[in-house]
Design a protein around this motif. Structure first.
Motif, PDB file in Angstrom:
ATOM      1  N   VAL A   1       0.836  -1.200   0.000  1.00  0.00           N
ATOM      2  CA  VAL A   1       0.000   0.000   0.000  1.00  0.00           C
ATOM      3  C   VAL A   1       0.876   1.258   0.000  1.00  0.00           C
ATOM      4  O   VAL A   1       0.615   2.220  -0.733  1.00  0.00           O
ATOM      5  CB  VAL A   1      -0.937  -0.005   1.229  1.00  0.00           C
ATOM      6  N   PHE A   2       1.951   1.224   0.803  1.00  0.00           N
ATOM      7  CA  PHE A   2       2.890   2.349   0.779  1.00  0.00           C
ATOM      8  C   PHE A   2       3.489   2.527  -0.616  1.00  0.00           C
ATOM      9  O   PHE A   2       3.688   3.649  -1.087  1.00  0.00           O
ATOM     10  CB  PHE A   2       4.020   2.117   1.790  1.00  0.00           C
ATOM     11  N   GLY A   3       3.790   1.410  -1.253  1.00  0.00           N
ATOM     12  CA  GLY A   3       4.373   1.479  -2.594  1.00  0.00           C
ATOM     13  C   GLY A   3       3.410   2.132  -3.574  1.00  0.00           C
ATOM     14  O   GLY A   3       3.795   3.002  -4.363  1.00  0.00           O
ATOM     15  N   TYR A   4       2.159   1.721  -3.490  1.00  0.00           N
ATOM     16  CA  TYR A   4       1.115   2.306  -4.333  1.00  0.00           C
ATOM     17  C   TYR A   4       1.045   3.818  -4.122  1.00  0.00           C
ATOM     18  O   TYR A   4       1.001   4.598  -5.070  1.00  0.00           O
ATOM     19  CB  TYR A   4      -0.221   1.656  -3.963  1.00  0.00           C
ATOM     20  N   PHE A   5       1.065   4.204  -2.845  1.00  0.00           N
ATOM     21  CA  PHE A   5       0.971   5.626  -2.493  1.00  0.00           C
ATOM     22  C   PHE A   5       2.170   6.400  -3.044  1.00  0.00           C
ATOM     23  O   PHE A   5       2.019   7.493  -3.606  1.00  0.00           O
ATOM     24  CB  PHE A   5       0.905   5.745  -0.972  1.00  0.00           C
ATOM     25  N   ALA A   6       3.359   5.816  -2.921  1.00  0.00           N
ATOM     26  CA  ALA A   6       4.565   6.488  -3.412  1.00  0.00           C
ATOM     27  C   ALA A   6       4.504   6.670  -4.927  1.00  0.00           C
ATOM     28  O   ALA A   6       4.741   7.761  -5.451  1.00  0.00           O
ATOM     29  CB  ALA A   6       5.811   5.693  -3.018  1.00  0.00           C
ATOM     30  N   LEU A   7       4.139   5.612  -5.622  1.00  0.00           N
ATOM     31  CA  LEU A   7       4.185   5.652  -7.088  1.00  0.00           C
ATOM     32  C   LEU A   7       3.070   6.524  -7.671  1.00  0.00           C
ATOM     33  O   LEU A   7       3.305   7.317  -8.575  1.00  0.00           O
ATOM     34  CB  LEU A   7       4.080   4.228  -7.651  1.00  0.00           C
ATOM     35  N   LEU A   8       1.877   6.387  -7.135  1.00  0.00           N
ATOM     36  CA  LEU A   8       0.734   7.021  -7.801  1.00  0.00           C
ATOM     37  C   LEU A   8       0.293   8.335  -7.173  1.00  0.00           C
ATOM     38  O   LEU A   8      -0.463   9.085  -7.780  1.00  0.00           O
ATOM     39  CB  LEU A   8      -0.447   6.036  -7.839  1.00  0.00           C
ATOM     40  N   PHE A   9       0.750   8.618  -5.953  1.00  0.00           N
ATOM     41  CA  PHE A   9       0.398   9.900  -5.349  1.00  0.00           C
ATOM     42  C   PHE A   9       1.597  10.831  -5.264  1.00  0.00           C
ATOM     43  O   PHE A   9       1.573  11.962  -5.734  1.00  0.00           O
ATOM     44  CB  PHE A   9      -0.205   9.678  -3.959  1.00  0.00           C
ATOM     45  N   LEU A  10       2.677  10.310  -4.645  1.00  0.00           N
ATOM     46  CA  LEU A  10       3.814  11.171  -4.365  1.00  0.00           C
ATOM     47  C   LEU A  10       4.640  11.488  -5.611  1.00  0.00           C
ATOM     48  O   LEU A  10       5.026  12.641  -5.835  1.00  0.00           O
ATOM     49  CB  LEU A  10       4.687  10.495  -3.300  1.00  0.00           C
ATOM     50  N   THR A  11       4.906  10.474  -6.415  1.00  0.00           N
ATOM     51  CA  THR A  11       5.771  10.694  -7.576  1.00  0.00           C
ATOM     52  C   THR A  11       5.219  11.774  -8.520  1.00  0.00           C
ATOM     53  O   THR A  11       5.980  12.664  -8.919  1.00  0.00           O
ATOM     54  CB  THR A  11       6.019   9.375  -8.327  1.00  0.00           C
TER      55      THR A  11
ATOM     56  N   ILE B   1      13.577   8.751  -4.632  1.00  0.00           N
ATOM     57  CA  ILE B   1      13.170   9.860  -3.755  1.00  0.00           C
ATOM     58  C   ILE B   1      11.796   9.595  -3.161  1.00  0.00           C
ATOM     59  O   ILE B   1      11.624   9.568  -1.936  1.00  0.00           O
ATOM     60  CB  ILE B   1      13.193  11.205  -4.502  1.00  0.00           C
ATOM     61  N   SER B   2      10.789   9.385  -4.022  1.00  0.00           N
ATOM     62  CA  SER B   2       9.464   9.208  -3.438  1.00  0.00           C
ATOM     63  C   SER B   2       9.368   7.869  -2.721  1.00  0.00           C
ATOM     64  O   SER B   2       8.720   7.778  -1.672  1.00  0.00           O
ATOM     65  CB  SER B   2       8.363   9.366  -4.494  1.00  0.00           C
ATOM     66  N   ALA B   3      10.055   6.846  -3.247  1.00  0.00           N
ATOM     67  CA  ALA B   3      10.066   5.567  -2.523  1.00  0.00           C
ATOM     68  C   ALA B   3      10.696   5.739  -1.149  1.00  0.00           C
ATOM     69  O   ALA B   3      10.170   5.262  -0.139  1.00  0.00           O
ATOM     70  CB  ALA B   3      10.827   4.524  -3.333  1.00  0.00           C
ATOM     71  N   GLY B   4      11.830   6.480  -1.104  1.00  0.00           N
ATOM     72  CA  GLY B   4      12.534   6.680   0.165  1.00  0.00           C
ATOM     73  C   GLY B   4      11.731   7.511   1.151  1.00  0.00           C
ATOM     74  O   GLY B   4      11.714   7.237   2.346  1.00  0.00           O
ATOM     75  N   LEU B   5      11.043   8.548   0.632  1.00  0.00           N
ATOM     76  CA  LEU B   5      10.220   9.378   1.513  1.00  0.00           C
ATOM     77  C   LEU B   5       9.168   8.529   2.220  1.00  0.00           C
ATOM     78  O   LEU B   5       8.964   8.633   3.428  1.00  0.00           O
ATOM     79  CB  LEU B   5       9.530  10.481   0.710  1.00  0.00           C
ATOM     80  N   VAL B   6       8.489   7.698   1.450  1.00  0.00           N
ATOM     81  CA  VAL B   6       7.448   6.860   2.046  1.00  0.00           C
ATOM     82  C   VAL B   6       8.064   5.806   2.965  1.00  0.00           C
ATOM     83  O   VAL B   6       7.553   5.530   4.055  1.00  0.00           O
ATOM     84  CB  VAL B   6       6.595   6.218   0.937  1.00  0.00           C
TER      85      VAL B   6
END
Lengths: 306, 405, 268
Positions: A133-143, A159-164
């Protein structure tokens, strides 16, 4: 008084019924499962890795600039995966360390009882979110947001993966560090207050330094979790193993490479499959080393105040 | 000397500075919690938001008509309306619907859904075909903003829909390479199967280990080694367990990518968690209980099985539920032991192929198609609701059965 | 000002510390931990450049009284306080007063030695560093350690971690740390209870030395210690100040039966 001369566990208490001894034997056997698991992990990883090194020289493994076992001219440079893992982990720690230590300070020094239960609940919630779920959030929201802010940012990036990731490992830091801070004796805090210290000064100049080994252990533990974290990396950081330290590039961590390799099809015994296990062995050694180091440090500070 | 006692900041800039830092820090320590809470909230809202989208669909096989909620309540009624809209006569429809083969093929190729809005109005039934081509898939806000333009620009065979991806039929559909008909059924059954098998294997081992270490183990180096090993095992990355499962269960024992291989792998993964929780529960039983049982002439195992274990059930149950929650959310090790394969059918036994919720979600995310992001979001909502239910259960057990010694 | 107090049939002459000689005046102090009242209407003057001992059975509120003199009780959640504690003409519980500032002026030494896990030098100069002092630290540290009679023992190992010192040395280090900022008043909470007799004797003679520069208030459960070093003694019982006066007088001719019973060892 120790009456047993034998060293085996079963004969320690003589004169017991066979049924009782059978129960104990079964329970003993179950406790060996964990030992066998560890043994199996080690045997599997290192026998495959040994086979791998029969074909690939160690210098190639350590110094080649790329990790491309499936290419026509395969390269086996673990450095590319280590660099990716480093970027991913480092960005996670940059987030998790300050936030985790502030939270630990809040839990140990500031929060009233009910409030600290609530904060711990929030941390448990964070710990309970599945990493996919964190991965989904990083890829589709944060990136997409970060791509607007950072020019040249790839869709898959550390960057976004690391932030999450930072939020995923924050609970480990805050839990262990706040335990360490609470273990600092009250008398030290009182001594500092009696010298006219403000609360901030008590926390930063007395409690933090006194708890420093526990805090270091917390950070090491979180690092170990970050290095072994798989789904966030596989989804959001990418699966392209090249040797780079540019965080805008698509990279591959050791874990995301393992996922990529396993979801493809590699016959058992092929060199590519053995390469996969050599990455697993590296990952295992690294995280085990971190965990043991953290435990040693925690044990040492326990002794200090008891 | 007296002046110093009164807080008069203007006289002592240095003290003023210290006080300011002190005040700022006292506020700063709360900030991470607020950020974490905000992150969780944004994550949930974003996921929910992604479970709806606005689509423009080019209809090829179906009528392209939508039907009001008042006209039909069941899928069969909708199919009847659809067949009529396709121009079939009453007899043809009756014949079609009484032929099980025709109906099965129709259901495989089409999907009946209640859309929140269409170009014809809100809450209408739509029958979509696998062969329909999606022209656009827009996020909720984007789609609503362009709603009128989209409606104007619709061609003859095009349909505009506000599609809620997470509906009852999403849970009951089989997986598909086509997002329009992809569902969670197989993954849900896989998760239930896998969880049950994992717990059946790991509970006896985990609790047995705990009983041995707490009640029997002599204080020697072997015991110490088992304890340290258990703790280290809990820190091994889950993907490494996946590699172990791949080498030992999938390849070595030749189980292949089956539920059995996955359950064994997951059992080893969560066993330390269960064991640690069970040890804590055992430790919380006071020795006076043990002595009382002995004083009544109980043997050691009678004492443990009749007195100690019953007292630990709430603690062990809580630990097991939390371990189950962890197992349900794990994707990484299962990717290694075969869950990533495309599986079209629900498992029939321990040696069936399988997939599970988080793996299905991962596969949808990596499918790199915007509509699969919607199905992934819908899957995540289901996964999180399941986990929420488990955590609530653990909380309830802990509250209800807490014993004060 | 001599007071004559009638106790039963006897009349006792008693001389409280005059306000102008007092470093701290406690006036009608009531203190509550939540609903539990720990101090009942305590009034007493503590004299300048003298040692005042607070004695009494455990749980009598002697530590609580000591800790209300530098607002350490503020750190305990749920504490409520009525009355005044006047230090150098200012009520330290006035809303305008900063407790941090109070503790700078009134030093404290605790029951168990509690050096920070830092070097000996850093321990001594901790208070000075808090106040941003950066120069002259060496001189201040040396003077404080000399006054605490520790200088000769540690002068060659100031960079060592303080936890390596013996218990008695650690306690003298804590005294040095407390006096390094030159607080006019020093509070000591059973400072020798964790120490052996030899270390205790060193601390006691040190306290008598320190009288020249500082006013001292010491809580002790050890009657002989009070008799040896204190100029005046305060006797507390169940949160009430029973009797206060010159040590000699209190130990030879106590006015209150409870004091007599405690001093002669019948309870406590």
């Amino acid at each position: 008084m120790n009456t047993s001369t034998s060293t085996t566990w079963a004969s320690k208490k003589p004169g017991r019924s066979p049924g009782e001894r059978l129960v104990e034997a079964i329970l003993f056997a179950t406790s060996l499962v964990s030992v066998l698991t560890t043994a199996a992990v080690i045997v599997v990883l290192f026998s495959e890795t040994f086979q791998f090194f029969l074909r690939v020289p160690l210098t190639e493994f350590l110094f080649a600039p790329e990790w491309t076992p499936l290419f026509a001219e395969p390269r086996y440079g673990i450095g590319a995966l280590l660099a990716g893992t480093f970027l991913f982990t480092a960005i996670g720690l940059v987030i998790a360390i300050p936030l985790g230590l502030l939270t630990a300070a809040y839990l140990a020094e500031y929060a009233p009882h009910e409030q600290s239960i609530r904060v711990k609940g929030i941390m448990e919630l964070l710990e309970g979110v599945p990493t996919v779920v964190f991965g989904y959030f990083a890829l589709l929201f944060l990136t997409p947001i970060l791509q607007n802010l950072i020019p040249g940012l790839n869709l898959f990036n550390p960057i976004s993966a690391g932030l999450v990731l930072g939020f995923a490992i924050l609970p480990y830091i805050s839990n262990v560090a706040s335990d360490a801070m609470m273990a600092v004796p009250r008398s030290l805090r009182e001594a500092a207050y009696a010298l006219g210290a403000t609360k901030f000064e008590v926390v930063t100049k007395v409690v933090f330094p006194a708890a420093v080994s526990g805090i270091v252990a917390a950070i090491i533990l979180a690092t170990s979790r970050a290095v072994g974290e798989t789904m966030i990396a596989a989804i959001a950081a990418g699966q392209r193993p090249i040797l780079t330290l540019d965080p805008r590039e698509t990279i591959a961590t050791m874990t995301s490479y393992i996922v990529q390799a396993a979801t493809g099809d590699q016959p058992a015994g092929s060199l590519a499959s053995r390469a996969l296990f050599s990455v697993g062995a590296t990952l295992f050694l690294l995280t085990l080393g971190f965990n043991i180091l953290a435990q040693r440090i925690v044990e040492r500070y326990r002794e200090r105040y008891e | 000397m007296q002046r110093g006692l009164i807080q008069d900041s203007s006289q002592n800039p240095q003290k003023q500075q210290r006080d300011r830092i002190n005040r700022v820090f006292a506020r700063a320590v709360v900030v991470p919690t607020v950020i974490a809470l905000a992150l969780i909230a944004v994550l949930l809202l974003d996921t929910l938001y992604d479970t709806v989208s606005v689509q423009v669909v080019e209809v090829t096989e179906t009528s392209g008509k939508s039907f009001a909620l008042g006209q039909a309540l069941t899928a069969d009624q909708v199919i009847r309306l659809e067949l009529a809209a396709q121009g079939k006569s009453e007899q043809e429809i009756a014949a079609f619907m009484s032929d099980p083969d025709e109906m099965r093929i129709f259901r495989l190729r089409n999907r009946v859904e209640l859309m929140w809005a269409t170009q014809d109005g809100p809450l209408r039934w739509v029958v979509s075909s696998l062969d329909d081509t999606r022209i656009k898939n827009l996020s909720l806000i984007e789609g609503l903003r362009q709603w009128n333009e989209l409606k104007q620009s619709l061609n003859e065979n095009q349909q505009l829909r506000l599609n809620p991806w997470l509906d009852y039929s999403f849970l009951t559909r089989d997986p598909s390479r086509n997002p329009i008909s992809a569902g969670l059924r197989v993954a849900l059954f896989g998760t239930i199967w896998l969880l049950t098998m994992t717990l059946l294997i790991s509970i006896p081992i985990g609790v047995g280990t705990a009983i041995y270490l707490e009640e029997y183990a002599p204080k020697n180096r072997l015991t110490r080694f088992i304890e340290v090993n258990l703790r280290n095992l809990a820190g091994v990355p889950s993907i490494v367990f996946g590699l172990l499962g791949l080498a030992v269960f999938v390849r070595g024992m030749q189980l292949g990518p089956t539920l059995m291989a996955a359950a064994l792998t997951m059992a080893l993964l969560i066993m330390p968690t269960i064991s640690i929780a069970a040890r804590e529960a055992l430790r919380s039983v006071p020795d006076s209980m043990r002595l009382a049982a002995y004083a009544l002439g109980a043997t050691k195992w009678q004492m443990i099985s009749k007195v100690v274990l019953p007292a630990t059930i709430p603690g062990v149950a809580t630990g097991v539920i939390l371990a189950a929650a962890r197992a349900i959310g794990e994707a990484a090790p299962l990717l290694m032991v075969g869950a990533a394969a495309y599986v079209a059918f629900i498992p029939r036994g321990p040696l069936s192929e399988y997939t599970v919720l988080p793996v299905q979600i991962y596969l949808w995310i990596s499918a790199n198609l915007s509509e699969f992001a919607n199905t992934a979001a819908a899957g995540i909502v289901v996964l999180l609701l399941t986990l929420g239910g488990l955590y609530a259960l653990a909380f309830w057990v802990r509250r209800k059965y807490r014993v004060e010694w | 000002m001599v007071q004559e107090v009638a106790i039963g049939h006897e009349t006792v002459r008693w001389e409280p510390v005059p306000a102008e000689d007092a470093v701290v005046q406690v006036q009608n102090l009531n203190l509550f931990y939540g609903k539990h009242q720990a101090l009942y209407n305590v009034s007493v003057n503590f004299p300048r450049n003298k040692i005042t001992a607070i004695i009494g059975p455990s749980g009598c509120g002697k530590s609580t009284l000591l800790r209300s003199l530098n607002r350490m009780n503020d750190l305990v959640p749920g504490v409520r306080l009525e009355g005044k504690v006047i230090y150098e003409g200012v009520d330290i519980y006035d809303t305008q007063v900063d407790p941090v500032e109070v503790r700078r002026h009134i030093g404290m030494v605790f029951q168990k030695p509690n050096p920070f896990p830092k070097t000996i030098f850093e321990n001594v100069v901790f208070g000075l560093r808090l106040q941003g002092q950066k120069t002259g630290l060496d001189e201040v540290a040396q003077r404080a350690l000399e006054r605490a009679a520790l200088w000769d023992e540690v002068k060659d190992k100031l960079g060592e971690i303080a936890l390596r010192l013996s218990g008695g040395q650690q306690q003298r280090l804590c005294i040095a740390r407390a006096i390094a900022t030159e607080p006019p008043l020093l509070l000591l909470d059973e400072p020798t209870s964790a120490l052996d007799p030899i270390a205790t004797e060193r601390i006691e003679s040190l306290l008598i030395e320190l009288k020249q520069h500082y006013s001292l208030v010491i809580v002790t459960h050890n009657m002989q210690q009070a008799a040896r070093i204190a100029d005046r003694t305060v006797f507390m019982h169940l949160g009430v100040l029973i009797e206060e006066g010159p040590t000699n007088q209190m130990f030879t001719n106590p006015r209150d039966k409870r004091t007599e019973a405690y001093i002669t060892g019948r309870f406590g």
